[in-house]
Design an enzyme around this catalytic site. Sequence first.
Site, PDB file in Angstrom:
ATOM      1  N   LYS A 237      23.434 -67.295  94.501  1.00 58.99           N
ATOM      2  CA  LYS A 237      23.815 -68.339  93.545  1.00 58.99           C
ATOM      3  C   LYS A 237      25.327 -68.494  93.468  1.00 58.99           C
ATOM      4  O   LYS A 237      25.852 -69.623  93.423  1.00 58.99           O
ATOM      5  CB  LYS A 237      23.228 -68.012  92.163  1.00 58.99           C
ATOM      6  CG  LYS A 237      21.711 -68.158  92.101  1.00 58.99           C
ATOM      7  CD  LYS A 237      21.128 -67.563  90.838  1.00 58.99           C
ATOM      8  CE  LYS A 237      19.603 -67.656  90.856  1.00 58.99           C
ATOM      9  NZ  LYS A 237      18.959 -66.989  89.700  1.00 58.99           N
TER      10      LYS A 237
ATOM     11  N   GLN B 112      19.717 -63.545  84.539  1.00 56.88           N
ATOM     12  CA  GLN B 112      18.902 -63.195  85.698  1.00 56.88           C
ATOM     13  C   GLN B 112      17.716 -62.335  85.251  1.00 56.88           C
ATOM     14  O   GLN B 112      17.893 -61.278  84.658  1.00 56.88           O
ATOM     15  CB  GLN B 112      19.734 -62.450  86.737  1.00 56.88           C
ATOM     16  CG  GLN B 112      18.980 -62.130  88.016  1.00 56.88           C
ATOM     17  CD  GLN B 112      18.513 -63.374  88.748  1.00 56.88           C
ATOM     18  OE1 GLN B 112      19.274 -64.328  88.920  1.00 56.88           O
ATOM     19  NE2 GLN B 112      17.273 -63.371  89.181  1.00 56.88           N
TER      20      GLN B 112
ATOM     21  N   ASP C 211      18.783 -73.016  83.221  1.00 62.62           N
ATOM     22  CA  ASP C 211      17.506 -72.518  83.732  1.00 62.62           C
ATOM     23  C   ASP C 211      16.327 -73.293  83.152  1.00 62.62           C
ATOM     24  O   ASP C 211      15.208 -73.223  83.674  1.00 62.62           O
ATOM     25  CB  ASP C 211      17.340 -71.023  83.411  1.00 62.62           C
ATOM     26  CG  ASP C 211      17.609 -70.146  84.619  1.00 62.62           C
ATOM     27  OD1 ASP C 211      17.596 -70.675  85.748  1.00 62.62           O
ATOM     28  OD2 ASP C 211      17.814 -68.930  84.455  1.00 62.62           O
TER      29      ASP C 211
END
Length: 363
Positions: free
Chosen positions: A123, A167, A190
């Site tokens: 990422k 994460q 997200d």
Amino acid sequence: MYRKILVRMRMMNATRKVVVGWAKEYKRYLSTTTTNQILLSPPLVSVDLPEIWGSTSTLYHHHPSHSPVSPAKIINGKSIAEEITSRVASNVKRMKESIGKVPGLAVILVGQRRDSLTYVRNKIKACEEAGIKSVVAEFPDSCAEEDIMTSLSKFNEDPSVHGILVQLPLPEHLDEEKILNLVSLEKDVDGFHPINMGNLSMRGREPLFVPCTPKGCLELLLRSGVGIVGKKAVVIGRSNIVGLPIALLLQRHHATVTTVHACTKNPERITCEADIVITAAGVPNMIRSSWLKPGAVVIDVGTCPVEDPSAEYGYRLVGDVCYEEALRIASAVTPVPGGVGPMTIAMLLCNTLDSAKRLYGFT
């Protein structure tokens, strides 16, 4: 009696006109791209249709073919993601030249899980390629929940940070729900905030962000020319990260959606009737050819490491779908790796860019 029949016929004709008109507009949208347009998927509210029921099920005709389709088209998520990342980079460059600002992404990483470290590294690398500023806050496995909450609060208040992601998974001693709920709604790139998920599920509502993996799956379908309206879609898995949001997203695009999960009876029989199969079970090679209808489109979200002494690291990645068998029966299929994974990261870049554009009023 005659009057009732007449009213019913008028309703059916009105429904057909709405569907036909919307379909033409949708096709026009997908065929028209501009320099600043990055994705093919339109705003969700723009594809909402009035829920007008006719007296018969003649609105959509689907005649499944049982002839084998060979060979299947391989949906190359890697090349599509590269194209999207290039468009994001162009937009970021234009933003920097116009207003002197660039999007910023903050990542919370807890522990030393090898897969999490790899995902975060990929990422950050993608952010660098697109010109997006990135920062990673790393914590040990044994960290206190308050440490993460403090870091999140700082990122929420930082005007140079436009996207925040935590994460997953987190260590068991941490309250995942509590931590995710602290992420600012406006920076929830997200797409896991309850309000974003709620708006995704409701007709007439537009979430600020759609979860990255489901959004990537939809983009793969659209860019591969797969029709969604009226099609039977089966989603295997019901996680909050993939299964639930992709089922909602497909429903917003007017597919008839069935979710198959670990408690479903006869999952093979249900799945083999689907025109579109999206699987995120995390079970290697679970989906065999007997699960698939000839000509089905298969999107494999599963990423499972299996031992392979001949591989560079002693293992290789496979999906939920037995890839070689799917190639012989499906009309299109995503590989693992190189299918959905790169698209997830590309969608993260898109969401971060959209957040910055929204804050600065940049178009």
